[in-house]
Design an enzyme around this catalytic site. Structure first.
Site, PDB file in Angstrom:
ATOM      1  CG  HIS A  20      46.946  19.723  38.458  1.00  0.00           C
ATOM      2  ND1 HIS A  20      47.480  20.941  38.109  1.00  0.00           N
ATOM      3  CD2 HIS A  20      46.057  19.409  37.486  1.00  0.00           C
ATOM      4  CE1 HIS A  20      46.927  21.350  36.978  1.00  0.00           C
ATOM      5  NE2 HIS A  20      46.057  20.438  36.581  1.00  0.00           N
ATOM      6  CD  GLU A  72      49.654  21.385  41.040  1.00  0.00           C
ATOM      7  OE1 GLU A  72      50.238  20.358  40.638  1.00  0.00           O
ATOM      8  OE2 GLU A  72      48.871  22.056  40.318  1.00  0.00           O
ATOM      9  CB  CYS A  79      48.160  19.950  33.847  1.00  0.00           C
ATOM     10  SG  CYS A  79      46.558  19.394  33.267  1.00  0.00           S
ATOM     11  CD  GLN A  88      47.390  18.882  27.920  1.00  0.00           C
ATOM     12  OE1 GLN A  88      47.172  20.008  27.473  1.00  0.00           O
ATOM     13  NE2 GLN A  88      46.437  18.157  28.498  1.00  0.00           N
ATOM     14  CD  GLN A  94      35.756  50.868  68.683  1.00  0.00           C
ATOM     15  OE1 GLN A  94      34.733  51.464  68.962  1.00  0.00           O
ATOM     16  NE2 GLN A  94      36.958  51.345  68.952  1.00  0.00           N
ATOM     17  CE  LYS A 138      35.513  54.737  66.946  1.00  0.00           C
ATOM     18  NZ  LYS A 138      35.675  55.991  67.321  1.00  0.00           N
ATOM     19  CE  LYS A 156      39.953  53.483  71.532  1.00  0.00           C
ATOM     20  NZ  LYS A 156      40.901  54.388  70.891  1.00  0.00           N
ATOM     21  CE  LYS A 158      42.872  56.152  64.871  1.00  0.00           C
ATOM     22  NZ  LYS A 158      43.118  56.993  66.085  1.00  0.00           N
ATOM     23  CB  ILE A 206      46.418  31.637  56.848  1.00  0.00           C
ATOM     24  CG1 ILE A 206      46.879  31.518  55.389  1.00  0.00           C
ATOM     25  CG2 ILE A 206      47.541  31.195  57.790  1.00  0.00           C
ATOM     26  CD1 ILE A 206      47.223  30.108  54.922  1.00  0.00           C
TER      27      ILE A 206
HETATM   28  N1  GLN Z   1      44.331  23.076  29.088  1.00  0.00           N
HETATM   29  C1  GLN Z   1      44.767  21.716  29.265  1.00  0.00           C
HETATM   30  C2  GLN Z   1      43.619  20.741  29.257  1.00  0.00           C
HETATM   31  O1  GLN Z   1      42.478  21.125  29.472  1.00  0.00           O
HETATM   32  C3  GLN Z   1      45.583  21.574  30.510  1.00  0.00           C
HETATM   33  C4  GLN Z   1      44.795  21.785  31.751  1.00  0.00           C
HETATM   34  C5  GLN Z   1      45.631  22.119  32.947  1.00  0.00           C
HETATM   35  O2  GLN Z   1      46.791  22.484  32.824  1.00  0.00           O
HETATM   36  N2  GLN Z   1      45.044  22.040  34.111  1.00  0.00           N
HETATM   37  O3  GLN Z   1      43.800  19.580  29.058  1.00  0.00           O
END
Ligand code: GLN
Length: 555
Positions: free
Chosen positions: A530, A532, A399, A403, A205, A202, A236, A200, A32
């Site tokens: 994904h 995210e 993912c 599935q 250091q 130290k 210090k 502290k 970060i």
């Molecule tokens: N295990 C699943 C695959 O390989 C899903 C992978 C995951 O969720 N990143 O297809």
């Protein structure tokens, strides 16, 4: 002396490198800190890129158990990396290429490969200087690739460790070549032992001294501590660590990581770095948009309760949430953008196998099942998905989470009692989720490292679907990491039974998004990719936003 002079005239436009190393102990926020420094310099109008060096022998982060190493962050071009790469991308709002990530294993691999190809012209290839030189080659190439004014390089681990010594040697070599272009920042920790009640200095250091014994002096100390460092201790540290008083930067614990660039700016950190590296840039950092985001994140009051059903939580007696860090952040960005306060609860799917009540899920406005691998906790996840589907609790599956949503539907709606995924039961009668064609050979050969379907691929979106309405676009590019996919043989029957495949690969072969129509469920969406990984503080991800919005609205 003469040599130094000639370098400094040449260095007006030279790329500058800032190395971030850890002192005292790990886990105090090097990633970060690096992201925040990069952000501050970017906000001064500089072109900045960031590199992570992991001292592992693993060639990439894809083969490491997430409970050991945290999330595996996949770059646009497919490299499986450390979660810090995600922090850099989110703070800088850029996509980083794979040259920006290296491990000890990957560096050795390149050197050995080059030696095998006679690339060293028959000379003796040595750990020093050839390993640090390969690291330097990569660092410089990353800077060049990005056209960067400044390259931030975070070195994993802590100074004094055996493991990262060759990368510290790379810093020393670069510094001895052009000292004016190199800055060294140590992120250190100042404990306040309960029994003494005093901060502290130290250990810090000692850490600075240890680094010094490798020939590398520190320019800036980031003084991480539960509370702000006082003047006396700053003095210090300055005195005993050979740094200016202004170069000891106070970095107390804060409630949000997004505060850190703002706090650092108050301590004049970017000013100090610009001065140290003689960088010509804007007089101050323009953090307006960032500050607005942070202010908004603190103002939100109306809660939206999301359960994340994972399986990589436990490390001894401790709970690891880092494994799902990108998912967590993506939820936050969308919630903030909607003016909502995200309340995220981690639940282990294994607990649902051991009898945890499914009705506990009624407490939540939405349920998310993130990615994963292998058998553990899968029956629990399937139970959760069945429950939220039947009880109309908004669901987002990523993912493995997509599935398993398809598998649950096949089992319980199509009544394929013996349905499974090839990943957990390759002999099952109905392999609704099967191994991708191009993966079969790799699995047979045991070629498992970096060989999944990785990185960015396009998906076409179907008209009138939640996906299309969320993205407001016909085609999207998202990042993948999987070996298995919806088996094409079952697509028709799944569609006839109500599943909508709203995103498909351009050749129509791979099902990238599944959903249930709004008429039957308030929000039930799964993505093979994904999302995210591409959510950013200032650009929340459209699917997370539609999920959080539906969760809130269907309260
Ligand atoms: N295990 C699943 C695959 O390989 C899903 C992978 C995951 O969720 N990143 O297809």
């Amino acid at each position: 002396m003469t040599k130094k002079k000639s370098i400094s005239t040449k260095s007006k436009k030279a790329t500058k490198y800032i190395f971030v190393v850890g002192g005292v102990m790990s886990g105090v926020g090097k990633g970060i800190t690096s992201s925040s420094i990069a952000k501050l310099l970017q906000a001064r109008g500089l072109k900045v890129t960031a590199i992570k060096i992991d001292p592992y022998i693993n060639v990439d982060a894809g083969t490491m158990n997430p409970t050991e190493h945290g999330e595996c962050f996949v770059l646009k071009d497919g490299l499986e990396t450390d979660q810090d790469m995600g922090n850099y991308e989110r703070f800088l709002d850029v996509d980083l290429p794979s040259i920006n990530y290296m491990t000890t294993g990957s560096v050795y691999q390149s050197v050995i490969q080059r030696e095998r190809n006679l690339g060293y012209g028959g000379r003796n290839v040595q750990v020093v200087p050839d390993i640090p030189e390969e690291a330097i080659r990569r660092i410089k190439l990353a800077g060049k690739t990005a056209g960067a004014d400044v390259v931030l390089v975070e070195i994993g681990g802590t100074v004094g460790e055996y493991e990262n010594i060759l990368f510290i040697e790379a810093v020393r070599m670069m510094k001895s070549d052009s000292p004016q272009d190199i800055g060294v920042v140590m992120v250190s920790y100042l404990p306040v032992p309960g029994s003494i009640g005093e901060m502290k200095t130290k250990p810090t250091q000692h850490a600075v001294r240890t680094l010094g014994s490798s020939g590398v002096a520190v320019d800036i100390i980031i003084a991480r501590s539960p509370e702000a460092i006082d003047k006396k201790r700053k003095e210090k540290l300055a005195r005993f660590c050979n740094v200016n008083l202004e170069d000891v930067i106070s970095a107390p614990d804060v409630s949000s990581i997004y505060d850190i660039p703002i706090l650092f700016e108050k301590e004049n950190l970017s000013e100090r770095l610009c001065r140290r590296l003689n960088l010509s840039c804007q007089k101050s950092s323009d953090l307006n948009k960032w500050k607005q985001f942070v202010a908004k994140s603190k103002k939100v009051k109306t809660p939206v309760k999301i359960a994340v059903i994972g399986k990589y939580f436990s490390s001894g007696d401790f709970v690891l949430s880092d494994v799902y860090i990108s998912v967590l952040e993506a939820i936050k960005y969308s919630a903030y953008a909607l003016g909502l306060k995200p309340e995220i609860t981690y639940l282990s799917s294994v607990d649902f196998e051991k009898g945890k009540k499914l009705s506990d899920l009624n407490k939540f406005d939405g349920v998310l099942v993130p990615g994963g691998f292998g058998k553990t906790g899968i029956q629990g996840k399937l139970k959760v998905i069945e429950y939220v589907r039947k009880n109309k609790i908004p669901y987002f599956g990523i993912c493995y989470g997509m599935q398993l949503a398809v598998l649950e539907y096949a089992k319980n709606v199509l009544k394929l009692k013996n349905a499974s995924t090839e990943e957990i039961d390759p002999k099952a009668k109905d392999l609704v989720i099967g191994v991708m064609d191009d993966q079969k050979e790799k699995i047979a050969k045991g070629d498992m490292g970096g060989s999944m379907r990785l990185g960015q691929y396009p998906a076409r979106l179907e008209k009138g679907t939640i996906a299309k309405k969320s993205y407001k676009s016909d085609e999207v590019l998202e990042r993948h990491r999987h070996r298995f996919e919806v088996n094409p043989e079952y697509i028709r029957s799944l569609e006839e039974a109500g599943v909508v495949f709203s995103g498909k690969s351009p050749d129509g072969r791979l099902m990238e998004i599944m959903e249930l129509p709004r008429e039957v469920h308030p929000y039930f969406v799964g993505t093979q990719f994904h999302p995210e990984l591409q959510a950013r503080p200032l650009q929340p991800h459209p699917l997370f936003t539609s999920f959080i919005k539906s969760a809130y609205e269907s309260k």
